[in-house]
Scaffold this motif. Structure first.
Motif, PDB file in Angstrom:
ATOM      1  N   SER A 142       0.801  -1.217   0.000  1.00 15.50           N
ATOM      2  CA  SER A 142       0.000   0.000   0.000  1.00 15.50           C
ATOM      3  C   SER A 142       0.843   1.280   0.000  1.00 15.50           C
ATOM      4  CB  SER A 142      -0.921   0.015   1.222  1.00 15.50           C
ATOM      5  OG  SER A 142      -0.143  -0.050   2.421  1.00 15.50           O
ATOM      6  N   GLY A 143       2.136   1.158  -0.274  1.00 15.67           N
ATOM      7  CA  GLY A 143       3.003   2.336  -0.263  1.00 15.67           C
ATOM      8  C   GLY A 143       3.129   2.986  -1.626  1.00 15.67           C
ATOM      9  N   PRO A 144       4.049   3.932  -1.753  1.00 21.68           N
ATOM     10  CA  PRO A 144       4.277   4.614  -3.038  1.00 21.68           C
ATOM     11  C   PRO A 144       4.931   3.694  -4.063  1.00 21.68           C
ATOM     12  CG  PRO A 144       5.936   5.273  -1.445  1.00 21.68           C
ATOM     13  CD  PRO A 144       4.955   4.435  -0.690  1.00 21.68           C
ATOM     14  N   ILE A 145       4.660   3.963  -5.345  1.00 23.39           N
ATOM     15  CA  ILE A 145       5.269   3.186  -6.429  1.00 23.39           C
ATOM     16  C   ILE A 145       6.576   3.886  -6.829  1.00 23.39           C
ATOM     17  CG2 ILE A 145       4.975   2.221  -8.738  1.00 23.39           C
ATOM     18  CD1 ILE A 145       3.099   1.069  -6.617  1.00 23.39           C
ATOM     19  N   ASP A 146       7.695   3.426  -6.240  1.00 21.53           N
ATOM     20  CA  ASP A 146       9.008   3.976  -6.590  1.00 21.53           C
ATOM     21  C   ASP A 146      10.009   2.827  -6.632  1.00 21.53           C
ATOM     22  OD1 ASP A 146       9.523   3.324  -3.932  1.00 21.53           O
ATOM     23  OD2 ASP A 146       9.066   5.349  -3.222  1.00 21.53           O
ATOM     24  N   ASP A 147      11.285   3.161  -6.768  1.00 17.18           N
ATOM     25  CA  ASP A 147      12.302   2.111  -6.887  1.00 17.18           C
ATOM     26  C   ASP A 147      13.089   1.919  -5.591  1.00 17.18           C
ATOM     27  OD1 ASP A 147      13.676   4.460  -6.901  1.00 17.18           O
ATOM     28  OD2 ASP A 147      14.439   4.256  -8.951  1.00 17.18           O
ATOM     29  N   VAL A 148      12.500   2.296  -4.469  1.00 14.08           N
ATOM     30  CA  VAL A 148      13.156   2.159  -3.168  1.00 14.08           C
ATOM     31  C   VAL A 148      12.775   0.833  -2.521  1.00 14.08           C
ATOM     32  CG1 VAL A 148      13.456   3.157  -0.876  1.00 14.08           C
ATOM     33  CG2 VAL A 148      13.136   4.652  -2.854  1.00 14.08           C
ATOM     34  N   PHE A 149      13.752  -0.003  -2.221  1.00 13.95           N
ATOM     35  CA  PHE A 149      13.490  -1.271  -1.541  1.00 13.95           C
ATOM     36  C   PHE A 149      13.351  -0.980  -0.051  1.00 13.95           C
ATOM     37  CE2 PHE A 149      13.646  -5.898  -1.941  1.00 13.95           C
ATOM     38  CZ  PHE A 149      13.641  -6.252  -0.604  1.00 13.95           C
ATOM     39  N   ASP A 150      12.139  -0.803   0.417  1.00 13.98           N
ATOM     40  CA  ASP A 150      11.897  -0.421   1.804  1.00 13.98           C
ATOM     41  C   ASP A 150      11.234  -1.554   2.579  1.00 13.98           C
ATOM     42  OD1 ASP A 150       9.326  -0.394   0.804  1.00 13.98           O
ATOM     43  OD2 ASP A 150       9.240   1.789   0.610  1.00 13.98           O
ATOM     44  N   ILE A 151      10.969  -1.299   3.852  1.00 13.14           N
ATOM     45  CA  ILE A 151      10.391  -2.314   4.736  1.00 13.14           C
ATOM     46  C   ILE A 151       8.980  -2.730   4.307  1.00 13.14           C
ATOM     47  CG2 ILE A 151       9.458  -0.647   6.382  1.00 13.14           C
ATOM     48  CD1 ILE A 151      11.039  -4.078   7.187  1.00 13.14           C
ATOM     49  N   LYS A 152       8.211  -1.761   3.742  1.00 10.09           N
ATOM     50  CA  LYS A 152       6.858  -2.087   3.267  1.00 10.09           C
ATOM     51  C   LYS A 152       6.892  -3.115   2.150  1.00 10.09           C
ATOM     52  CE  LYS A 152       3.813   1.732   4.483  1.00 10.09           C
ATOM     53  NZ  LYS A 152       2.837   2.710   3.972  1.00 10.09           N
ATOM     54  N   LEU A 153       7.849  -2.929   1.237  1.00  9.66           N
ATOM     55  CA  LEU A 153       7.972  -3.877   0.128  1.00  9.66           C
ATOM     56  C   LEU A 153       8.408  -5.237   0.644  1.00  9.66           C
ATOM     57  CD1 LEU A 153       7.939  -4.638  -2.827  1.00  9.66           C
ATOM     58  CD2 LEU A 153      10.254  -3.716  -3.049  1.00  9.66           C
ATOM     59  N   LYS A 154       9.375  -5.243   1.558  1.00  8.40           N
ATOM     60  CA  LYS A 154       9.872  -6.509   2.092  1.00  8.40           C
ATOM     61  C   LYS A 154       8.746  -7.274   2.790  1.00  8.40           C
ATOM     62  CE  LYS A 154      14.080  -8.336   4.001  1.00  8.40           C
ATOM     63  NZ  LYS A 154      15.483  -7.994   4.280  1.00  8.40           N
ATOM     64  N   THR A 155       7.940  -6.538   3.564  1.00  8.27           N
ATOM     65  CA  THR A 155       6.799  -7.165   4.252  1.00  8.27           C
ATOM     66  C   THR A 155       5.792  -7.730   3.250  1.00  8.27           C
ATOM     67  OG1 THR A 155       7.040  -5.618   6.097  1.00  8.27           O
ATOM     68  CG2 THR A 155       4.924  -6.753   5.899  1.00  8.27           C
ATOM     69  N   ALA A 156       5.555  -6.974   2.174  1.00 10.67           N
ATOM     70  CA  ALA A 156       4.602  -7.413   1.142  1.00 10.67           C
ATOM     71  C   ALA A 156       5.097  -8.668   0.436  1.00 10.67           C
ATOM     72  CB  ALA A 156       4.384  -6.295   0.140  1.00 10.67           C
ATOM     73  N   ILE A 157       6.398  -8.713   0.137  1.00  6.03           N
ATOM     74  CA  ILE A 157       6.962  -9.888  -0.537  1.00  6.03           C
ATOM     75  C   ILE A 157       6.854 -11.112   0.378  1.00  6.03           C
ATOM     76  CG2 ILE A 157       9.103 -10.924  -1.395  1.00  6.03           C
ATOM     77  CD1 ILE A 157       9.881  -8.129  -2.426  1.00  6.03           C
ATOM     78  N   ARG A 158       7.131 -10.922   1.653  1.00  9.91           N
ATOM     79  CA  ARG A 158       7.005 -12.037   2.596  1.00  9.91           C
ATOM     80  C   ARG A 158       5.557 -12.554   2.653  1.00  9.91           C
ATOM     81  NH1 ARG A 158      10.696  -9.630   7.584  1.00  9.91           N
ATOM     82  NH2 ARG A 158      12.700 -10.481   6.862  1.00  9.91           N
ATOM     83  N   ALA A 159       4.609 -11.635   2.656  1.00 10.49           N
ATOM     84  CA  ALA A 159       3.195 -12.043   2.672  1.00 10.49           C
ATOM     85  C   ALA A 159       2.858 -12.844   1.417  1.00 10.49           C
ATOM     86  CB  ALA A 159       2.302 -10.808   2.788  1.00 10.49           C
ATOM     87  N   TRP A 160       3.378 -12.392   0.265  1.00  6.85           N
ATOM     88  CA  TRP A 160       3.131 -13.111  -0.991  1.00  6.85           C
ATOM     89  C   TRP A 160       3.764 -14.493  -0.957  1.00  6.85           C
ATOM     90  CZ3 TRP A 160       6.476 -14.904  -4.843  1.00  6.85           C
ATOM     91  CH2 TRP A 160       5.846 -15.348  -6.022  1.00  6.85           C
ATOM     92  N   GLN A 161       4.996 -14.579  -0.403  1.00 12.62           N
ATOM     93  CA  GLN A 161       5.693 -15.864  -0.310  1.00 12.62           C
ATOM     94  C   GLN A 161       4.918 -16.835   0.588  1.00 12.62           C
ATOM     95  OE1 GLN A 161       9.475 -14.278   0.977  1.00 12.62           O
ATOM     96  NE2 GLN A 161      10.388 -14.474  -1.084  1.00 12.62           N
TER      97      GLN A 161
END
Length: 321
Positions: A22-41
């Protein structure tokens, strides 16, 4: 580094569609993205490490595309459902549409009965506003099917009786198939696909029984369309052996006031087909007339947007006397 940035952006876009990010669409690998990838996994029973890889991002994108396609299919299905709902103007109306094509033994086929039934069903839905679920399409009806829907000589309370809402249902019966004359009793019969045309008394469904049983139904209105004849002849040759080449004029049943019957031929006339249109000749002109042609002034209509029974008769008499 540039490649990773592209993967990060793609992963965020796809995970946003999957409702995992639910965060911004940018090229920053942040904690939100990491959490989202873990949820998908976890959702896909994979090793949970929260890392980005080209193969993994491709899999996430494929799921996102699949979800979008599913939503589009659902949207289109809902649009179709709403469009069908708008067409329904006569919610309580009931129709029995019978198409008898393939007869047993050496009895000639009725080549375009299925086309007739399909076109008439479309007319009921698109023009008269019948609910699709209230139209019972019966293909290659046996004698048992006729009795199931219309009853027998002992009772009129067949399946049709149960489908009707008392004094609310307009009822339409459409039949495309063979009819035969009774050589001895001069009655007209609708021929089931398992019938013996030379023994209609025992194997066919009498027209007068149909009319009598329909008169007893608690319908608001009752209309019968018969693309058949009772001459023993057909476009593919004689149906009956006992009367081949002879004219057997049946006694048509008296039609009660509450019932309208529109039929393709008089007592001893054969019905035929329009090979180019791939319909029964009667059905072709019947639908043209009901869809507005009978309302034209050249056929005696008054162009008021409504087709009356008299206008339909005038049109059919003019086109296929």
């Amino acid at each position: 580094k540039e490649k990773t940035a592209v993967l990060v952006r793609k992963a965020k876009e796809a995970l946003l569609i999957l409702n995992l990010y639910s965060g911004p669409i940018d090229d920053v690998f942040d904690i939100k993205l990491k959490t989202a990838i873990r949820a998908w996994q976890r959702r896909n029973s994979m090793v949970v490490d929260g890392e980005v890889s080209e193969r993994q991002v491709k899999a996430i994108e494929q799921q996102a595309v699949g979800l979008l396609e599913k939503k589009e299919r659902q949207r289109l299905a809902e649009e179709r459902r709403l469009a069908e709902e708008k067409k329904i103007k006569n919610r309580d109306a009931v129709a029995i549409v019978i198409a008898n094509t393939a007869y047993q033994g050496s009895i000639p086929t009725v080549d375009f009965a299925a086309n007739d039934a399909s076109a008439f069903t479309k007319f009921l839905i698109d023009k008269l506003g019948y609910r699709k679920g209230n139209i019972h399409l019966v293909k290659d009806a046996t004698k048992a099917k006729f009795e199931l829907y219309f009853g027998n000589k002992d009772t009129h309370k067949g399946k049709l009786f149960d489908l009707i809402k008392s004094r609310k249902s307009d009822v339409t019966i459409f039949y495309s198939g063979h009819g035969v004359p009774g050589y001895r009793d001069k009655r007209g019969y609708l021929l089931p696909v398992d019938g013996e045309p030379d023994y209609p008394k025992f194997t066919a469904y009498p027209l007068d029984l149909l009319v009598a049983n329909l008169e007893k139904q608690p319908a608001k209105t009752m209309t019968i369309y018969l693309d058949t004849c009772f001459s023993g002849d057909s476009g593919n040759g004689w149906i009956t052996k006992n009367v081949s080449g002879l004219s057997v004029e049946i006694r048509m049943p008296k039609i009660p006031k509450k019932i309208v019957v529109v039929t393709a031929a008089k007592e001893n006339e054969p019905a035929n087909w329009d090979l180019e249109a791939e319909h029964g000749l009667f059905t072709k002109h019947l639908l043209l007339g009901l869809n507005g042609k009978a309302d034209l002034k050249r056929y005696g209509g008054n162009k008021d947007g409504q087709v009356t029974l008299l206008e339909l008769k005038e049109y059919l008499d003019d086109e296929m006397t």
